[in-house]
Design a protein around this motif. Structure first.
Motif, PDB file in Angstrom:
ATOM      1  N   LYS A 164      16.458  10.145   5.206  1.00 26.98           N
ATOM      2  CA  LYS A 164      17.927  10.162   5.134  1.00 26.98           C
ATOM      3  C   LYS A 164      18.555   9.236   6.168  1.00 26.98           C
ATOM      4  O   LYS A 164      19.527   8.535   5.888  1.00 26.98           O
ATOM      5  CB  LYS A 164      18.452  11.590   5.354  1.00 26.98           C
ATOM      6  CG  LYS A 164      18.913  12.224   4.060  1.00 26.98           C
ATOM      7  CD  LYS A 164      19.493  13.620   4.262  1.00 26.98           C
ATOM      8  CE  LYS A 164      19.454  14.367   2.942  1.00 26.98           C
ATOM      9  NZ  LYS A 164      19.542  15.818   3.077  1.00 26.98           N
ATOM     10  N   GLN A 165      17.997   9.257   7.382  1.00 28.43           N
ATOM     11  CA  GLN A 165      18.529   8.395   8.443  1.00 28.43           C
ATOM     12  C   GLN A 165      18.238   6.931   8.170  1.00 28.43           C
ATOM     13  O   GLN A 165      19.047   6.062   8.495  1.00 28.43           O
ATOM     14  CB  GLN A 165      17.945   8.793   9.794  1.00 28.43           C
ATOM     15  CG  GLN A 165      18.542  10.070  10.352  1.00 28.43           C
ATOM     16  CD  GLN A 165      18.026  10.353  11.754  1.00 28.43           C
ATOM     17  OE1 GLN A 165      18.041   9.487  12.621  1.00 28.43           O
ATOM     18  NE2 GLN A 165      17.559  11.555  11.973  1.00 28.43           N
ATOM     19  N   ILE A 166      17.087   6.660   7.569  1.00 32.34           N
ATOM     20  CA  ILE A 166      16.785   5.277   7.189  1.00 32.34           C
ATOM     21  C   ILE A 166      17.808   4.827   6.151  1.00 32.34           C
ATOM     22  O   ILE A 166      18.304   3.701   6.190  1.00 32.34           O
ATOM     23  CB  ILE A 166      15.345   5.158   6.637  1.00 32.34           C
ATOM     24  CG1 ILE A 166      14.331   5.572   7.706  1.00 32.34           C
ATOM     25  CG2 ILE A 166      15.072   3.744   6.153  1.00 32.34           C
ATOM     26  CD1 ILE A 166      12.878   5.582   7.239  1.00 32.34           C
ATOM     27  N   ALA A 196       0.827  -1.215   0.000  1.00 33.09           N
ATOM     28  CA  ALA A 196       0.000   0.000   0.000  1.00 33.09           C
ATOM     29  C   ALA A 196       0.860   1.264   0.000  1.00 33.09           C
ATOM     30  O   ALA A 196       0.622   2.212   0.757  1.00 33.09           O
ATOM     31  CB  ALA A 196      -0.975  -0.006   1.173  1.00 33.09           C
ATOM     32  N   ILE A 197       1.900   1.222  -0.837  1.00 28.30           N
ATOM     33  CA  ILE A 197       2.779   2.379  -1.067  1.00 28.30           C
ATOM     34  C   ILE A 197       2.767   2.605  -2.569  1.00 28.30           C
ATOM     35  O   ILE A 197       2.788   1.646  -3.324  1.00 28.30           O
ATOM     36  CB  ILE A 197       4.224   2.072  -0.621  1.00 28.30           C
ATOM     37  CG1 ILE A 197       4.273   1.796   0.878  1.00 28.30           C
ATOM     38  CG2 ILE A 197       5.175   3.194  -0.993  1.00 28.30           C
ATOM     39  CD1 ILE A 197       5.661   1.421   1.368  1.00 28.30           C
ATOM     40  N   SER A 198       2.726   3.849  -3.041  1.00 26.65           N
ATOM     41  CA  SER A 198       2.671   4.072  -4.478  1.00 26.65           C
ATOM     42  C   SER A 198       4.024   3.767  -5.130  1.00 26.65           C
ATOM     43  O   SER A 198       5.067   3.886  -4.484  1.00 26.65           O
ATOM     44  CB  SER A 198       2.282   5.513  -4.768  1.00 26.65           C
ATOM     45  OG  SER A 198       3.397   6.359  -4.640  1.00 26.65           O
ATOM     46  N   PRO A 199       4.007   3.353  -6.413  1.00 25.04           N
ATOM     47  CA  PRO A 199       5.269   3.127  -7.135  1.00 25.04           C
ATOM     48  C   PRO A 199       6.141   4.399  -7.132  1.00 25.04           C
ATOM     49  O   PRO A 199       7.363   4.305  -7.065  1.00 25.04           O
ATOM     50  CB  PRO A 199       4.805   2.798  -8.556  1.00 25.04           C
ATOM     51  CG  PRO A 199       3.425   2.267  -8.397  1.00 25.04           C
ATOM     52  CD  PRO A 199       2.840   3.016  -7.246  1.00 25.04           C
ATOM     53  N   TYR A 200       5.501   5.566  -7.191  1.00 23.61           N
ATOM     54  CA  TYR A 200       6.229   6.839  -7.118  1.00 23.61           C
ATOM     55  C   TYR A 200       7.090   6.887  -5.848  1.00 23.61           C
ATOM     56  O   TYR A 200       8.263   7.272  -5.876  1.00 23.61           O
ATOM     57  CB  TYR A 200       5.257   8.016  -7.059  1.00 23.61           C
ATOM     58  CG  TYR A 200       4.438   8.261  -8.303  1.00 23.61           C
ATOM     59  CD1 TYR A 200       4.995   8.102  -9.566  1.00 23.61           C
ATOM     60  CD2 TYR A 200       3.116   8.681  -8.202  1.00 23.61           C
ATOM     61  CE1 TYR A 200       4.245   8.360 -10.709  1.00 23.61           C
ATOM     62  CE2 TYR A 200       2.359   8.943  -9.336  1.00 23.61           C
ATOM     63  CZ  TYR A 200       2.921   8.774 -10.588  1.00 23.61           C
ATOM     64  OH  TYR A 200       2.180   9.042 -11.708  1.00 23.61           O
ATOM     65  N   TYR A 236      12.133   6.380  -2.769  1.00 26.95           N
ATOM     66  CA  TYR A 236      12.970   5.738  -1.759  1.00 26.95           C
ATOM     67  C   TYR A 236      14.241   5.181  -2.399  1.00 26.95           C
ATOM     68  O   TYR A 236      15.328   5.280  -1.833  1.00 26.95           O
ATOM     69  CB  TYR A 236      12.212   4.604  -1.063  1.00 26.95           C
ATOM     70  CG  TYR A 236      11.124   5.070  -0.121  1.00 26.95           C
ATOM     71  CD1 TYR A 236      11.061   6.399   0.297  1.00 26.95           C
ATOM     72  CD2 TYR A 236      10.163   4.188   0.365  1.00 26.95           C
ATOM     73  CE1 TYR A 236      10.068   6.830   1.164  1.00 26.95           C
ATOM     74  CE2 TYR A 236       9.174   4.613   1.234  1.00 26.95           C
ATOM     75  CZ  TYR A 236       9.115   5.933   1.630  1.00 26.95           C
ATOM     76  OH  TYR A 236       8.134   6.350   2.487  1.00 26.95           O
ATOM     77  N   ASP A 237      14.094   4.624  -3.586  1.00 30.42           N
ATOM     78  CA  ASP A 237      15.253   4.072  -4.291  1.00 30.42           C
ATOM     79  C   ASP A 237      16.249   5.200  -4.596  1.00 30.42           C
ATOM     80  O   ASP A 237      17.452   5.082  -4.346  1.00 30.42           O
ATOM     81  CB  ASP A 237      14.784   3.406  -5.588  1.00 30.42           C
ATOM     82  CG  ASP A 237      15.831   2.445  -6.141  1.00 30.42           C
ATOM     83  OD1 ASP A 237      16.901   2.281  -5.511  1.00 30.42           O
ATOM     84  OD2 ASP A 237      15.585   1.857  -7.219  1.00 30.42           O
ATOM     85  N   LYS A 238      15.717   6.314  -5.106  1.00 28.27           N
ATOM     86  CA  LYS A 238      16.548   7.481  -5.430  1.00 28.27           C
ATOM     87  C   LYS A 238      17.310   7.965  -4.194  1.00 28.27           C
ATOM     88  O   LYS A 238      18.441   8.438  -4.288  1.00 28.27           O
ATOM     89  CB  LYS A 238      15.633   8.602  -5.956  1.00 28.27           C
ATOM     90  CG  LYS A 238      16.249   9.470  -7.031  1.00 28.27           C
ATOM     91  CD  LYS A 238      15.338  10.640  -7.417  1.00 28.27           C
ATOM     92  CE  LYS A 238      14.081  10.246  -8.196  1.00 28.27           C
ATOM     93  NZ  LYS A 238      13.381  11.419  -8.794  1.00 28.27           N
TER      94      LYS A 238
END
Lengths: 159, 159
Positions: free
Chosen positions: B63-65, B13-17, B22-24
Motif C-alpha cells: 500500500k505504501q509503495i 523472477a516475479i510471477s505474472p500473478y 501489484y497492478d490491481k
DNA sequence: ATATAATCTAGAGTTAACTCTAAGTCAAGC
DNA sequence: GCTTGACTTAGAGTTAACTCTAGATTATAT
C-alpha cells in the motif's frame, strides 16, 4: 523466581496472546504450570525465549523454531542437529543481510536522484532530451561519484 | 521495445500473478495496454519496477509503495515528498540491519555454545553444577574471547 | 466478602501478500 | 481454419502469524 505470562510479556515486549500462540505451536514445552493450570516461567526459561526471539528476528518460521525446541528437549543426542540448524540459519541471515545492503545502496542512489532533481526544480534533468525516459547514464554518474571517493550514505543528503 | 507480462515476469523472477496483483493494488499505473487490452511494458517501466522491488525488499508494505508511485505520477510538485519517503525508509532499513546484526551476533554465540557442548559430548558443561540451568558466565566467557580478539564469525565453526 | 484484574481454553477473526480458478479473448504456428 | 498457449478479469482460496472473543476460573486488593 517464577513469572506469570503477563510479567514475561512485559519483560519481552511480546503480548500474552502471542506467548500462548507460541505455546500452542509447541515452542514452550519447558514452561511449568501451577496447581491452577497457570503458566509459571522459570529464570532458565528466558534462555529458551531468547533463542526463540533470535530465530524469529532471523526470519525463521514458527514451525521450524518448534522443531529446534523439540531438539533441545530431546537431549545431548541432538547437539549436532542443533548446531547444524543454527549454522544453516546463520548462513541464510548473512545472505539476507547482503541482500539488504544492496537494497540500501539502491535506496541511497535513488535519494541522490531526487536530491538532484529537487535542486534543479524538476525531474526532467534526468530524462533523455525530448523524452520522459530516465537517462541510464544518471546512475553511472552516481556510481562514478562513489568510485571517486564520495560516501553513498551522505551523497543523497540535503543538509 | 515493449514486453508482455510473461516476459517481464521472467526477467524479474516475479510471477505474472504477482504482477497483476501489484497492478490491481495501483503499483503499475504507468503500464500501457495494446488494442486487445493486454499489458505492454516499456523499457522505462523497468525503472519503476526496480524501485518497487527495492522498496519491497526494504520491507515497505504494498500500500505504501502504491502511495509512492502515486507521487511519481503526479509530477515535480511531489519531488520533496518522494525524497522524504525514501529518506524515511533508508533510516528504517538501517535500523533493521542493525537489529539483524545483533541477531547474527546472538546466533554466533549460540553456535559456539553448541560447538563447545558437542566437543564435550554434553550440554551439561554449560550448566551450573547440579542443575539444569545454563551458567550465565558461559556467555561472558564467549564475550571475553571476542574481546581478546577472536572473530565471532569463526569462533563457532567446527572445521 | 467482594469487586477487579489476570489467567485459562477453544476457536473464530484479521491482515498481508500472494496464488490460483474459471470463463473468456487473442495471437502464432501448422 | 484450427489448435495451443498466453493473456484478460473477477473473485475465491491459501498461508503465516498473530489477535481477539467468550465463557470460565483464579488471584489480588479493599
Amino acid at each position: 523466581m517464577s513469572y506469570s505470562i503477563g510479567e514475561v510479556a512485559d519483560k519481552l515486549a511480546i503480548s500474552p496472546y502471542t506467548l500462548r500462540y507460541y505455546d500452542k505451536e509447541g515452542l514452550l514445552p519447558f514452561v511449568d504450570r501451577n496447581a491452577a493450570g497457570r503458566r509459571r516461567f522459570k529464570d532458565n526459561d528466558f534462555n529458551f525465549l531468547e533463542v526463540i526471539i533470535c530465530l524469529k528476528e532471523a526470519g525463521v518460521p514458527v514451525k521450524q523454531i518448534g522443531h529446534f525446541i523439540d531438539l533441545c528437549m530431546t537431549g545431548d543426542a541432538t547437539l549436532q542437529d542443533r548446531y547444524d540448524f543454527l549454522a544453516d540459519h546463520e548462513t541464510k541471515l548473512e545472505a539476507n543481510m547482503a541482500r539488504l545492503q544492496h537494497t540500501l545502496d539502491f535506496l541511497r542512489w535513488k535519494k541522490w536522484y531526487y536530491k538532484t532533481a529537487l535542486q534543479a526544480g524538476t525531474e526532467r534533468i534526468h530524462y533523455l532530451p525530448g523524452t520522459n525516459q530516465v537517462d541510464p547514464a544518471v546512475h553511472a554518474t552516481f556510481n562514478q561519484l562513489v568510485a571517486d571517493g564520495a560516501s553513498p550514505k551522505t551523497l543523497g543528503n540535503l543538509d
